[in-house]
Design an enzyme around this catalytic site. Structure first.
Site, short mmCIF file in Angstrom:
data_model
loop_
_atom_site.label_atom_id
_atom_site.label_comp_id
_atom_site.label_asym_id
_atom_site.label_seq_id
_atom_site.Cartn_x
_atom_site.Cartn_y
_atom_site.Cartn_z
N SER A 62 0.85 -1.19 0.00
CA SER A 62 0.00 0.00 0.00
C SER A 62 0.89 1.24 0.00
CB SER A 62 -0.95 -0.02 1.20
OG SER A 62 -1.83 1.08 1.17
N THR A 63 0.81 2.08 1.03
CA THR A 63 1.59 3.32 1.07
C THR A 63 3.08 3.04 0.92
OG1 THR A 63 -0.06 4.26 2.55
CG2 THR A 63 2.05 5.41 2.39
N HIS A 99 -2.63 -1.28 -3.32
CA HIS A 99 -3.76 -0.36 -3.18
C HIS A 99 -3.56 0.84 -4.09
CE1 HIS A 99 -4.40 -1.96 1.20
NE2 HIS A 99 -4.81 -2.81 0.28
N ASP A 157 -4.48 -4.51 6.15
CA ASP A 157 -5.04 -5.33 5.08
C ASP A 157 -4.08 -6.45 4.74
OD1 ASP A 157 -6.88 -6.08 3.04
OD2 ASP A 157 -5.55 -5.14 1.57
N MET A 197 -0.01 1.18 5.07
CA MET A 197 -0.67 1.51 6.31
C MET A 197 -1.86 0.58 6.52
SD MET A 197 -2.54 5.11 5.46
CE MET A 197 -3.96 5.21 4.37
#
Length: 375
Positions: A193-194, A220, A316, A313
């Site tokens: 993600s991030t 993501h 998930d 972050m």
């Protein structure tokens, strides 16, 4: 408003506590007003400066102490991509969140910005969000600003912040390690993600050229962005990379990216894998979510599944990782220091699911060793 386009007044520097200090850079005054409200209403950040273009944003850094910049791409005079390196040079450690329209051009420029040092990106809906229909954007904006504010306050060389963090006074749990599989991996499944796009670029670039198993990725990102991400990975990683399509057969050595806004899972048999792309409900508020990919890899490959949890972050992928390890697969987590945000990898480490916790640059070598040792 001053001639430079600033819409704020100088404020004294504040201690590194409380909400992140934010600058919004967007040529739309309506957008700036809405984003200010959404960032401040739940304490994610304090907007201390705004600017209508990139030139004004660079000037603002001489006046305001800023930790996070939300930077639009298309603006008059100096656009976001041109302003980005100037902003980063003016204030090392600044965290820049690119705000891009959900278009092919916007996605392509955003990926360039990430390569140039932007920390993360967010897709602005094409229409309606300014009228209150952009609730997903509103929630995501606040979450990313809060996370990047924590990154900005991290001392150089210090571990990445965790999102969410433990409540004050909570003792650190004992971190157990899961046993790695002794089987040769038959597939690599990656969640991110991030900070994930740059981590993926680095990982794919470092992978041995003779990787002969398929690589599946859930990152993501919004729709359109994942198409461009696959193109960039193909160019920089020197291996075939695709945005996944429903029913597509998996081929050894190829990389498959979950499409933005849709889940990716796997079906068939280990020798004849078919990709399943679906619009099922979000998991952990995410679609795509890492969980469907890792769950299906656990069912399909068992102890031949090698899972990699990269920077991101939240948590998930935790439940999918649990099933992958329960099926006998091996899970590797990116370590805290090399992660932008140690939420997703931190969650699997805390749960005792990771067999290895490695710096990003060591993960590719680990994959190569696993593939070579079991030949």
């Amino acid at each position: 408003m001053s001639a430079s386009g600033l819409a704020s007044t100088p404020r004294p520097a504040a201690p590194a506590a409380g909400p992140a200090r934010v600058m919004l850079v967007d040529d739309s005054s309506v957008s700036r007003a809405l984003m200010t409200r959404w960032i401040e209403e739940n304490g994610a950040g304090q907007v201390v400066a705004t600017a209508a273009n990139g030139r004004a944003a660079v000037e603002a850094l001489a006046v305001h102490r800023v930790e996070v910049v939300v930077l639009d791409i298309e603006m008059p005079e100096v656009d976001g991509l041109t302003a980005l390196p100037r902003l980063l040079a003016a204030q090392p450690g600044l965290q820049v969140l690119m705000a891009s329209t959900l278009s092919q051009h916007g996605a392509s420029v955003t990926l360039q910005a990430l390569r140039l040092g932007a920390a993360d990106a967010i897709g602005k809906p094409r229409a309606g969000w300014a009228l209150g229909t952009g609730n997903d954007f509103r929630t995501e904006l606040a979450a990313k600003v809060r996370a990047l504010g924590a990154v900005a306050r991290r001392r150089p060389g210090a571990p990445a912040p965790e999102v969410p963090t433990l409540p004050p006074g909570t003792p650190e749990p004992t971190l157990n390690r899961a046993a790695p599989s002794t089987q040769r991996p038959r597939a690599i499944v990656i969640g991110a993600s991030t900070g994930g796009p740059n981590a993926l670029f680095r990982l794919v670039e470092l992978l041995p050229r003779d990787v002969d198993v398929p690589i599946f990725v859930t990152q993501h990102m919004p729709p359109t962005f994942t198409t461009i991400l696959a193109d960039h990975l193909a160019r920089h990683g020197r291996r075939p990379a695709h945005e996944a399509e429903d029913g597509m057969p998996a081929q050894p050595g190829h990389v498959y990216i979950a499409p933005g806004g849709r889940h990716l899972s796997l079906a068939g048999s280990p020798d004849h894998v078919r990709l399943i792309v679906s619009d099922e409900e979000p998991e952990n508020f995410c679609r795509p979510s890492v969980n469907p990919l890792m769950r299906s890899a656990a069912r399909l490959y068992g102890d031949g599944a090698l899972g990699i949890m990269l920077t991101g972050m939240g948590s998930d992928g935790l439940e999918g990782a649990r099933e992958l390890v329960r099926a006998g697969g091996t899970l590797v987590a990116q370590d805290q220091t090399s992660s932008v945000v140690w939420g997703m990898p931190g969650s699997v480490v805390r749960a005792g699911l990771a067999a290895e916790v490695l710096p990003l640059d060591d993960i590719a070598a680990f994959i190569g060793q696993k593939l070579k040792a079991a030949r």
